[in-house]
Design an enzyme around this catalytic site. Structure first.
Site, PDB file in Angstrom:
ATOM      1  N   ASP A 185       4.932   1.114  -7.830  1.00  0.00           N
ATOM      2  CA  ASP A 185       4.674   1.938  -9.013  1.00  0.00           C
ATOM      3  C   ASP A 185       4.317   3.363  -8.599  1.00  0.00           C
ATOM      4  O   ASP A 185       3.585   4.059  -9.294  1.00  0.00           O
ATOM      5  CB  ASP A 185       3.576   1.328  -9.889  1.00  0.00           C
ATOM      6  CG  ASP A 185       2.280   1.054  -9.142  1.00  0.00           C
ATOM      7  OD1 ASP A 185       2.185   1.410  -7.950  1.00  0.00           O
ATOM      8  OD2 ASP A 185       1.352   0.489  -9.755  1.00  0.00           O
ATOM      9  N   ARG A 206      -2.632  -9.212 -11.063  1.00  0.00           N
ATOM     10  CA  ARG A 206      -3.740  -8.371 -11.521  1.00  0.00           C
ATOM     11  C   ARG A 206      -3.558  -6.926 -11.071  1.00  0.00           C
ATOM     12  O   ARG A 206      -3.978  -5.998 -11.757  1.00  0.00           O
ATOM     13  CB  ARG A 206      -5.064  -8.933 -11.003  1.00  0.00           C
ATOM     14  CG  ARG A 206      -5.593 -10.087 -11.832  1.00  0.00           C
ATOM     15  CD  ARG A 206      -6.794 -10.750 -11.204  1.00  0.00           C
ATOM     16  NE  ARG A 206      -6.383 -11.639 -10.119  1.00  0.00           N
ATOM     17  CZ  ARG A 206      -7.210 -12.428  -9.449  1.00  0.00           C
ATOM     18  NH1 ARG A 206      -8.489 -12.425  -9.735  1.00  0.00           N
ATOM     19  NH2 ARG A 206      -6.756 -13.210  -8.489  1.00  0.00           N
ATOM     20  N   TYR A 207      -2.935  -6.731  -9.925  1.00  0.00           N
ATOM     21  CA  TYR A 207      -2.707  -5.359  -9.479  1.00  0.00           C
ATOM     22  C   TYR A 207      -1.839  -4.614 -10.490  1.00  0.00           C
ATOM     23  O   TYR A 207      -2.131  -3.470 -10.851  1.00  0.00           O
ATOM     24  CB  TYR A 207      -2.035  -5.331  -8.106  1.00  0.00           C
ATOM     25  CG  TYR A 207      -1.639  -3.918  -7.725  1.00  0.00           C
ATOM     26  CD1 TYR A 207      -2.548  -3.065  -7.122  1.00  0.00           C
ATOM     27  CD2 TYR A 207      -0.370  -3.421  -8.040  1.00  0.00           C
ATOM     28  CE1 TYR A 207      -2.209  -1.754  -6.817  1.00  0.00           C
ATOM     29  CE2 TYR A 207      -0.023  -2.116  -7.748  1.00  0.00           C
ATOM     30  CZ  TYR A 207      -0.948  -1.294  -7.131  1.00  0.00           C
ATOM     31  OH  TYR A 207      -0.609   0.007  -6.861  1.00  0.00           O
ATOM     32  N   GLU A 208      -0.770  -5.232 -10.937  1.00  0.00           N
ATOM     33  CA  GLU A 208       0.121  -4.564 -11.897  1.00  0.00           C
ATOM     34  C   GLU A 208      -0.617  -4.181 -13.170  1.00  0.00           C
ATOM     35  O   GLU A 208      -0.391  -3.101 -13.733  1.00  0.00           O
ATOM     36  CB  GLU A 208       1.275  -5.496 -12.252  1.00  0.00           C
ATOM     37  CG  GLU A 208       2.238  -5.756 -11.121  1.00  0.00           C
ATOM     38  CD  GLU A 208       3.250  -6.814 -11.493  1.00  0.00           C
ATOM     39  OE1 GLU A 208       4.015  -6.578 -12.453  1.00  0.00           O
ATOM     40  OE2 GLU A 208       3.270  -7.867 -10.849  1.00  0.00           O
ATOM     41  N   ASP A 216       0.854  -1.188   0.000  1.00  0.00           N
ATOM     42  CA  ASP A 216       0.000   0.000   0.000  1.00  0.00           C
ATOM     43  C   ASP A 216       0.887   1.234   0.000  1.00  0.00           C
ATOM     44  O   ASP A 216       1.688   1.431   0.908  1.00  0.00           O
ATOM     45  CB  ASP A 216      -0.903  -0.012   1.235  1.00  0.00           C
ATOM     46  CG  ASP A 216      -2.053   0.966   1.119  1.00  0.00           C
ATOM     47  OD1 ASP A 216      -1.822   2.091   0.626  1.00  0.00           O
ATOM     48  OD2 ASP A 216      -3.176   0.631   1.518  1.00  0.00           O
TER      49      ASP A 216
END
Length: 232
Positions: free
Chosen positions: A174, A213-215, A138
């Protein structure tokens, strides 16, 4: 007004957001109720747990902190059946997805912890973990929230204690401000050697990485940044 009993330890400041969302399916709830108890790491006295004892095969032990939907954790465990993987994730939907994958792939080298990873880390013995992944934690992007970021000096002290000499740590984010802050804190600690030799070492996704999936959602403000460290 009530006060905290004197023998109750202070819980560390929370570094993650909500832990629940949509209702689980009947199958997912059954896995949480029936499969998770047998896979949960038995946390007890501080510094007393040898994680190698949790697994049938006595290979290396890898810790993933905040595994999200479990894609990376499960595929790494499938690729390396002789390595024990401990995955930490406080979000129940992510835990349910990981449990589904453990069952579907018949993985016997995965153990799980559905709470703050720092509570688990406190229980682990010194130099008992051989690799750690901290992928897209996070970012708490607002300035007033950044004290909640996981990568803090005390966290790095705890991480260094449980890692063996020569162990590897991979951190990815990121968010520009988090990348700058995390790299500065890792290098200032003194117990981690940054392995980058060229810009591609932190700009290019590592060959052994498993995308998540987050990326794919591209929620950050920069392309993913990858920092690999060796424990000194």
């Amino acid at each position: 007004m009530t006060s905290r009993p004197p023998d109750t330890p202070l819980r560390p400041i929370r570094t993650f957001g909500r832990t629940g969302g949509r209702a689980l399916s009947a199958r997912q709830q059954a896995l949480v109720d029936e499969l998770l108890p047998g896979l949960t790491v038995p946390v007890g006295e501080d510094g007393a747990l040898d994680p190698h004892a949790l697994f049938v095969r006595l290979g290396p032990v890898c810790l993933e902190i905040g595994f999200g939907g479990g894609e990376h954790l499960l595929e790494q465990a499938r690729r390396a059946p002789d390595t024990g993987f401990i995955g930490c994730e406080p979000f129940i939907e992510g835990m349910a997805k990981a449990l589904t994958g453990v069952q579907e792939h018949g993985l016997d080298n995965v153990r799980l912890w559905m709470d703050d990873a720092r509570l688990l880390m406190a229980a682990l013995a010194d130099a008992s973990v051989d690799q750690a992944y901290i992928l897209f934690p996070d970012p708490w992007p607002k300035k007033k929230q950044q004290k909640r970021r996981l990568i803090q000096p005390d966290f790095l002290d705890a991480l260094h204690r449980i890692l063996s000499v020569g162990a590897r740590v991979r951190f990815a984010t990121d968010v520009v401000s988090y990348a700058d802050e995390a790299l500065a804190r890792f290098t200032a600690h003194g117990g981690f050697a940054w392995l980058a030799e060229s810009a591609d070492d932190w700009r290019v996704r590592p060959a052994d990485h498993v995308p998540t999936r987050y990326e794919a959602k591209r929620l950050g403000d920069c392309e993913p940044v990858w920092f690999d460290f060796r424990v000194l």
